[in-house]
Scaffold this motif. Structure first.
Motif, PDB file in Angstrom:
ATOM      1  N   GLN A  16     -34.756   2.664  42.038  1.00 26.29           N
ATOM      2  CA  GLN A  16     -36.181   2.970  42.102  1.00 26.29           C
ATOM      3  C   GLN A  16     -36.811   2.043  43.139  1.00 26.29           C
ATOM      4  O   GLN A  16     -36.874   0.831  42.950  1.00 26.29           O
ATOM      5  CB  GLN A  16     -36.854   2.784  40.749  1.00 26.29           C
ATOM      6  CG  GLN A  16     -38.329   3.173  40.764  1.00 26.29           C
ATOM      7  CD  GLN A  16     -39.038   2.869  39.456  1.00 26.29           C
ATOM      8  OE1 GLN A  16     -38.511   2.124  38.620  1.00 26.29           O
ATOM      9  NE2 GLN A  16     -40.223   3.424  39.277  1.00 26.29           N
ATOM     10  N   TYR A  17     -37.251   2.650  44.230  1.00 25.46           N
ATOM     11  CA  TYR A  17     -37.904   1.891  45.289  1.00 25.46           C
ATOM     12  C   TYR A  17     -39.394   1.854  44.974  1.00 25.46           C
ATOM     13  O   TYR A  17     -40.098   2.855  45.062  1.00 25.46           O
ATOM     14  CB  TYR A  17     -37.625   2.541  46.637  1.00 25.46           C
ATOM     15  CG  TYR A  17     -38.377   1.961  47.811  1.00 25.46           C
ATOM     16  CD1 TYR A  17     -38.818   0.629  47.818  1.00 25.46           C
ATOM     17  CD2 TYR A  17     -38.639   2.729  48.942  1.00 25.46           C
ATOM     18  CE1 TYR A  17     -39.505   0.101  48.894  1.00 25.46           C
ATOM     19  CE2 TYR A  17     -39.325   2.205  50.032  1.00 25.46           C
ATOM     20  CZ  TYR A  17     -39.762   0.901  50.004  1.00 25.46           C
ATOM     21  OH  TYR A  17     -40.439   0.375  51.078  1.00 25.46           O
ATOM     22  N   VAL A  18     -39.855   0.663  44.588  1.00 24.84           N
ATOM     23  CA  VAL A  18     -41.236   0.475  44.156  1.00 24.84           C
ATOM     24  C   VAL A  18     -42.033  -0.116  45.306  1.00 24.84           C
ATOM     25  O   VAL A  18     -41.720  -1.212  45.794  1.00 24.84           O
ATOM     26  CB  VAL A  18     -41.310  -0.444  42.923  1.00 24.84           C
ATOM     27  CG1 VAL A  18     -42.750  -0.596  42.455  1.00 24.84           C
ATOM     28  CG2 VAL A  18     -40.441   0.098  41.794  1.00 24.84           C
ATOM     29  N   LEU A  19     -43.051   0.599  45.747  1.00 29.90           N
ATOM     30  CA  LEU A  19     -43.906   0.081  46.814  1.00 29.90           C
ATOM     31  C   LEU A  19     -44.768  -1.063  46.292  1.00 29.90           C
ATOM     32  O   LEU A  19     -45.077  -1.115  45.087  1.00 29.90           O
ATOM     33  CB  LEU A  19     -44.795   1.199  47.354  1.00 29.90           C
ATOM     34  CG  LEU A  19     -44.063   2.316  48.095  1.00 29.90           C
ATOM     35  CD1 LEU A  19     -45.040   3.442  48.431  1.00 29.90           C
ATOM     36  CD2 LEU A  19     -43.409   1.789  49.371  1.00 29.90           C
ATOM     37  N   PRO A  20     -45.131  -2.016  47.160  1.00 31.78           N
ATOM     38  CA  PRO A  20     -45.967  -3.137  46.708  1.00 31.78           C
ATOM     39  C   PRO A  20     -47.259  -2.647  46.051  1.00 31.78           C
ATOM     40  O   PRO A  20     -47.902  -1.706  46.534  1.00 31.78           O
ATOM     41  CB  PRO A  20     -46.254  -3.903  48.004  1.00 31.78           C
ATOM     42  CG  PRO A  20     -45.150  -3.519  48.929  1.00 31.78           C
ATOM     43  CD  PRO A  20     -44.803  -2.116  48.579  1.00 31.78           C
ATOM     44  N   SER A  21     -47.628  -3.272  44.945  1.00 27.23           N
ATOM     45  CA  SER A  21     -48.850  -2.904  44.236  1.00 27.23           C
ATOM     46  C   SER A  21     -50.069  -3.427  44.988  1.00 27.23           C
ATOM     47  O   SER A  21     -50.003  -4.465  45.653  1.00 27.23           O
ATOM     48  CB  SER A  21     -48.831  -3.482  42.824  1.00 27.23           C
ATOM     49  OG  SER A  21     -47.709  -3.028  42.106  1.00 27.23           O
ATOM     50  N   PRO A  22     -51.180  -2.731  44.902  1.00 32.46           N
ATOM     51  CA  PRO A  22     -52.404  -3.253  45.517  1.00 32.46           C
ATOM     52  C   PRO A  22     -52.836  -4.527  44.814  1.00 32.46           C
ATOM     53  O   PRO A  22     -52.461  -4.772  43.660  1.00 32.46           O
ATOM     54  CB  PRO A  22     -53.416  -2.111  45.307  1.00 32.46           C
ATOM     55  CG  PRO A  22     -52.891  -1.349  44.132  1.00 32.46           C
ATOM     56  CD  PRO A  22     -51.398  -1.449  44.212  1.00 32.46           C
ATOM     57  N   LEU A  33     -27.673   1.553  52.296  1.00 37.16           N
ATOM     58  CA  LEU A  33     -28.463   2.725  51.911  1.00 37.16           C
ATOM     59  C   LEU A  33     -29.916   2.501  52.278  1.00 37.16           C
ATOM     60  O   LEU A  33     -30.468   1.421  52.030  1.00 37.16           O
ATOM     61  CB  LEU A  33     -28.358   2.966  50.401  1.00 37.16           C
ATOM     62  CG  LEU A  33     -27.027   3.483  49.847  1.00 37.16           C
ATOM     63  CD1 LEU A  33     -27.045   3.405  48.325  1.00 37.16           C
ATOM     64  CD2 LEU A  33     -26.756   4.904  50.310  1.00 37.16           C
ATOM     65  N   LYS A  34     -30.537   3.530  52.849  1.00 30.08           N
ATOM     66  CA  LYS A  34     -31.971   3.499  53.098  1.00 30.08           C
ATOM     67  C   LYS A  34     -32.656   4.351  52.041  1.00 30.08           C
ATOM     68  O   LYS A  34     -32.263   5.498  51.805  1.00 30.08           O
ATOM     69  CB  LYS A  34     -32.284   3.989  54.512  1.00 30.08           C
ATOM     70  CG  LYS A  34     -31.818   3.022  55.596  1.00 30.08           C
ATOM     71  CD  LYS A  34     -32.220   3.505  56.975  1.00 30.08           C
ATOM     72  CE  LYS A  34     -31.969   2.409  58.018  1.00 30.08           C
ATOM     73  NZ  LYS A  34     -30.589   1.997  58.083  1.00 30.08           N
ATOM     74  N   LEU A  35     -33.673   3.778  51.409  1.00 30.50           N
ATOM     75  CA  LEU A  35     -34.312   4.417  50.268  1.00 30.50           C
ATOM     76  C   LEU A  35     -35.654   5.024  50.658  1.00 30.50           C
ATOM     77  O   LEU A  35     -36.288   4.603  51.633  1.00 30.50           O
ATOM     78  CB  LEU A  35     -34.518   3.393  49.146  1.00 30.50           C
ATOM     79  CG  LEU A  35     -33.285   2.606  48.683  1.00 30.50           C
ATOM     80  CD1 LEU A  35     -33.673   1.655  47.560  1.00 30.50           C
ATOM     81  CD2 LEU A  35     -32.171   3.551  48.232  1.00 30.50           C
ATOM     82  N   ARG A  70     -37.925  -3.596  45.572  1.00 33.09           N
ATOM     83  CA  ARG A  70     -39.098  -3.471  46.431  1.00 33.09           C
ATOM     84  C   ARG A  70     -38.697  -3.420  47.904  1.00 33.09           C
ATOM     85  O   ARG A  70     -39.539  -3.544  48.780  1.00 33.09           O
ATOM     86  CB  ARG A  70     -40.057  -4.636  46.178  1.00 33.09           C
ATOM     87  CG  ARG A  70     -40.680  -4.623  44.791  1.00 33.09           C
ATOM     88  CD  ARG A  70     -41.727  -5.692  44.636  1.00 33.09           C
ATOM     89  NE  ARG A  70     -42.332  -5.669  43.302  1.00 33.09           N
ATOM     90  CZ  ARG A  70     -43.364  -4.897  42.947  1.00 33.09           C
ATOM     91  NH1 ARG A  70     -43.907  -4.092  43.842  1.00 33.09           N
ATOM     92  NH2 ARG A  70     -43.843  -4.933  41.723  1.00 33.09           N
ATOM     93  N   SER A  71     -37.411  -3.262  48.147  1.00 38.44           N
ATOM     94  CA  SER A  71     -36.893  -3.191  49.512  1.00 38.44           C
ATOM     95  C   SER A  71     -36.504  -1.757  49.840  1.00 38.44           C
ATOM     96  O   SER A  71     -35.974  -1.033  48.985  1.00 38.44           O
ATOM     97  CB  SER A  71     -35.680  -4.105  49.672  1.00 38.44           C
ATOM     98  OG  SER A  71     -35.087  -3.925  50.943  1.00 38.44           O
TER      99      SER A  71
END
Length: 577
Positions: free
Chosen positions: A101-107, A74-76, A39-40
């Motif tokens: 896999q860069y996962v964005l925060p879920s709502p 590394l920047k994702l 998540r980073s």
């Protein structure tokens, strides 16, 4: 000339053959898996390759250190990120492929039906409480409902930040509550009258207020804690206390008993260092009797006559240097303090009644430097033993303890080139031992071989052998192997700061970055009050540039030399004070 040319050709041929024999390889220490989720937006890749290999990551050249170690940031972008590492040696290559896999925060996930999906209590864990104690509740459920705790307390829905359906409130335990090791019901009811009830995970019971339970300390490592906070170093310690000291228990949170030290002072103690006293035992208290202050050839002593063992805490002050001891449950009945002229560390002693049953003892020292103190009981006589400043402030007159951190199954941190903290700490400690011995010092070692030594064993070993100084050797580590590095020295008590600061200043002469001289450090080897001590985090093993340095035996010796120089500076400063 022909011989020189021939020798050069032979050397060049051998070098080429060695390089050709070194096949390219990629060994990763982070990450350990090929497929990763995070998540980073920023991750690090670190490990090692062959020492003469060239390395690229996604086509970007990456520095390979003489150890073979490397680290890269590394920047994702959101979604899947493919990463290719290529190690090249001549015409040969080794390739390793990774994915992140860069996962964005879920709502926020709101509750859609009449239900309670989460109950949090603060404090957490199983609780033993008294009337008047408070429990904070946070409940996640369907929005727009009425939420009740134990059919008595209504919780209030908080503003929709980050989401609706979060209810909070503070429940006050009353004598009428029928908690007998039970779980507390929480009920949610909608506008139609439908209701759902769930129970807390933790159990709650009531302690008897009229006849409080009394605990008694056991073993040599009983210690009091300020509160319920915790981190990787454990809870913040008030300090160690002697065995067979009665303590008034007022509750329990998880594995920690809450104890009453005075009317306005609470502390906590682990359940594995206490036993229960029989019901009906009186809570601890005592009038003080006569005091005696005297010295022998090594220590000065303050003896306070009591009729019972009482809990206590101590701390150091500087400018002027003092030892302050608070005794809980003590009331002054002292009309004189006898002080003999044979004391060498103690300048003066006095007391004040800080509040009901809290007696403060203040010991003013002759010298600016604290050399350590111990508190214990001789029967019910409280004894504060103060270490005198050594008459000869030179290495060949001192006993110095060197603690090589970690060992055995306690491996400590590791570096990109597969270096080991436990092995490097031992290597530097042995060099430090030899350097100190060459200066005439008597050196005691936690370990001189690769073996496990529990931290509790270390504490007791040095409590019994009583060195003049202790230096603990470690390496630091960070999840960021690229940007974080530097040298640091750590201490806990302000009276021991000079030792750590002098060593720190000498370590910086090696050209290392500043990480800081850190105080109030809650590490076990910094916890003894008996002798000045310092923890040296030489540098960051996670950083490949610093790993390269510490793997060099010449640099290890330079560290040992700088630590010895820092100890010498410390001793010189003591002569001035």
């Amino acid at each position: 000339m022909n011989r020189m040319i021939l020798a050069a050709l032979v050397f060049a041929t051998s070098l080429v053959q060695a390089q050709q024999a070194e096949k390219p390889v990629i060994r990763l220490v982070d990450p350990l898996r090929e497929n990763n989720s995070t998540r980073s937006s920023k991750v690090f890749v670190s490990g090692s390759t062959c020492k003469s290999c060239a390395l690229t990551i996604n086509g970007t050249d990456v520095k390979v250190y003489s150890t073979g170690g490397f680290a890269h940031e590394l920047k994702l972008i959101p979604g899947y990120n493919n990463v290719e590492l290529v190690a090249t040696q001549g015409k040969q290559q080794a390739v390793k492929k990774l994915s992140f896999q860069y996962v964005l925060p879920s709502p926020p996930d709101t509750v859609k039906t009449l239900d309670i999906v989460q109950i949090q209590t603060f404090p957490e864990g199983n609780l033993v409480l008294q009337p008047g104690d408070k429990i904070r509740f946070r409940v996640k459920g369907l929005t727009g409902c009425v939420v009740m705790v134990n059919n008595k307390l209504q919780l209030f829905e908080m503003p929709a930040n980050p989401m609706p359906g979060i209810y909070q409130g503070e429940y006050t335990v009353s004598a009428a509550d029928s908690f007998v090791t039970t779980k507390i019901p929480v009920t949610i009811k909608d506008s139609s009258g439908k209701a759902v009830t769930k129970l807390t995970q933790a159990q709650v019971s009531l302690a008897a207020e009229a006849s409080p339970d009394l605990l008694v300390t056991r073993g040599r490592l009983a210690h009091l804690l300020f509160g319920l906070g915790d981190d990787r170093l454990g809870g913040a310690k008030i300090g160690y206390i002697d065995s067979l000291i009665p303590l008034q228990m007022t509750g329990k949170i998880g594995s920690l008993y809450r104890i009453k030290l005075s009317k306005y002072r609470t502390a906590y103690i682990p359940d594995d260092v206490v036993d229960f006293l029989p019901k009906g035992t009186f809570p601890p208290s005592s009038l003080t009797g006569n005091w005696r202050v005297y010295g022998d050839s090594v220590y000065d002593y303050v003896q306070v006559a009591l009729t019972a063992r009482l809990p206590y805490q101590s701390f150091q002050e500087v400018g002027p240097s003092r030892i302050v001891v608070d005794v809980f449950g003590a009331t002054s009945n002292t009309n004189w303090i006898t002080q003999l002229e044979n004391t060498k560390a103690i300048k003066n002693v006095w007391y004040e009644q800080r509040e009901d049953e809290v007696l403060r003892i203040t010991i003013e020292l002759q010298h600016s430097q604290h050399w350590g103190h111990t508190i214990y009981y001789n029967g019910s006589m409280l004894v504060i033993r103060v270490k005198q400043q050594p008459q000869q402030l030179s290495l060949n007159r001192l006993k110095i303890a060197v603690d090589a951190g970690h060992g055995g199954g306690n491996t400590g941190a590791g570096g990109p080139a597969n270096s080991s903290e436990k092995m490097l700490a031992l290597a530097v400690s042995l060099k430090l031992q030899r350097t100190l011995q060459q200066q005439g010092a008597f050196v005691t070692m936690t370990r001189t071989t690769e073996r496990f030594v529990d931290n509790k064993e270390r504490i007791l070993f040095y409590r019994d052998s009583l060195p003049d100084l202790l230096i603990s050797i470690h390496l630091n580590s960070s999840a960021d192997p690229v940007n974080v590095g530097g040298t640091g020295v750590f201490y806990r008590y302000v009276g021991f700061r000079p030792l750590s600061r002098f060593i720190y200043q000498r370590m910086l002469e090696l050209g290392l970055r500043e990480y800081g001289n850190t105080g109030s450090f809650n590490f076990m080897l910094n916890s003894p009050t008996e002798y000045p001590n310092a923890l040296v985090e030489m540098l960051f093993i996670s950083n490949p540039a610093e790993e390269e340095l510490i793997m060099d035996e010449k640099f290890q010796q330079q560290i040992a030399d700088k630590i010895v120089a820092g100890i010498r500076d410390f001793l010189e400063s003591c002569k001035e004070g």
